[in-house]
Design an enzyme around this catalytic site. Sequence first.
Site, mmCIF file in Angstrom:
data_model
loop_
_atom_site.group_PDB
_atom_site.id
_atom_site.type_symbol
_atom_site.label_atom_id
_atom_site.label_comp_id
_atom_site.label_asym_id
_atom_site.label_seq_id
_atom_site.Cartn_x
_atom_site.Cartn_y
_atom_site.Cartn_z
ATOM 1 N N SER A 65 0.837 -1.210 0.000
ATOM 2 C CA SER A 65 0.000 0.000 0.000
ATOM 3 C C SER A 65 0.872 1.260 0.000
ATOM 4 C CB SER A 65 -0.889 0.031 1.240
ATOM 5 O OG SER A 65 -1.653 -1.142 1.343
HETATM 6 N N1 SAH Z 1 -0.414 -4.904 3.914
HETATM 7 C C1 SAH Z 1 0.387 -5.253 2.766
HETATM 8 C C2 SAH Z 1 -0.278 -4.958 1.464
HETATM 9 C C3 SAH Z 1 -1.417 -5.838 1.230
HETATM 10 S S1 SAH Z 1 -1.917 -6.073 -0.429
HETATM 11 C C4 SAH Z 1 1.755 -4.620 2.813
HETATM 12 O O1 SAH Z 1 2.065 -3.859 3.727
HETATM 13 O O2 SAH Z 1 2.556 -4.931 1.925
HETATM 14 C C5 SAH Z 1 -3.212 -7.205 -0.086
HETATM 15 C C6 SAH Z 1 -2.769 -8.613 0.187
HETATM 16 O O3 SAH Z 1 -3.927 -9.344 0.583
HETATM 17 C C7 SAH Z 1 -2.200 -9.347 -1.029
HETATM 18 O O4 SAH Z 1 -0.917 -9.789 -0.725
HETATM 19 C C8 SAH Z 1 -3.169 -10.516 -1.212
HETATM 20 O O5 SAH Z 1 -2.538 -11.722 -1.641
HETATM 21 C C9 SAH Z 1 -3.750 -10.674 0.160
HETATM 22 N N2 SAH Z 1 -5.044 -11.343 0.273
HETATM 23 C C10 SAH Z 1 -6.126 -11.259 -0.537
HETATM 24 N N3 SAH Z 1 -7.126 -12.024 -0.078
HETATM 25 C C11 SAH Z 1 -6.674 -12.601 1.078
HETATM 26 C C12 SAH Z 1 -7.247 -13.504 2.040
HETATM 27 N N4 SAH Z 1 -8.495 -13.967 1.932
HETATM 28 N N5 SAH Z 1 -6.478 -13.868 3.101
HETATM 29 C C13 SAH Z 1 -5.220 -13.419 3.238
HETATM 30 N N6 SAH Z 1 -4.624 -12.573 2.368
HETATM 31 C C14 SAH Z 1 -5.345 -12.164 1.303
#
Ligand code: SAH
Length: 217
Positions: free
Chosen positions: A61
Amino acid sequence: MDFDIERKRMIRSLVEKGYLTKPDVIKAMEKVPRHLFVPEGIRRSAYIDTPLSIGEGQTISAPHMVAIMVEALDLRPGMKVLEVGGGSGYHAAVMGEIVRPDGHVYSVERIESLAERAKKNLKEAGYDDIVTIVVGDGSKGLGEFAPFDRICVAAAAPGVPEPLKQQLADDGKLLIPVGGRWYQDLILVERKQNKFLQTNLGGCVFVPLIGEYGYGN
Ligand code: SAH
């Protein structure tokens, strides 16, 4: 390139723009080395206020979004936190820095290769003692470690997943982007016993939450 100077400059700009106001959040974001959480080839861009690709079609993000979310969560030392969507591990590290030394962050990531990289990033940056990465579908929460004082969802859902509400402690706060696949509202849910109060904090754009209580597999 001096990453420490670049990081200070970016944080100063987030303060000037009003995204960062709380001293503990400012301190945490000044400390966590974001460049260690992005792929090596794009480290030079780590202190530009923008989301960056971390592979597998996912992004870390933008720093201002991490600032907005961490400020709204109102974290305190000693808290137990659940993050859904661990990605690079950066956001979890910022939260870990604030709940240190007695708190803990459990971060669920569904893509195994990203989870492995996040673990490495957290170790290199010195947060592997305070952040635990778990591979799985975080839309179901993480029942074995519930209840959580705070839950932070970093992926967009069609609604607030019921298991996450149930795994929130009394007086707990949950943040989640809710809406369509391309544009969402950041929703703050506050639990008071069995009442759930919702506040809309404004528009945002996140990758979709894929899972049982998200957009389906
Ligand atoms: N907080 C992260 C950015 C997140 S991007 C950072 O600091 O880098 C969103 C993430 O959510 C992605 O990596 C994606 O694979 C994950 N995601 C999507 N659906 C999910 C689920 N049901 N459970 C766990 N992770 C999930």
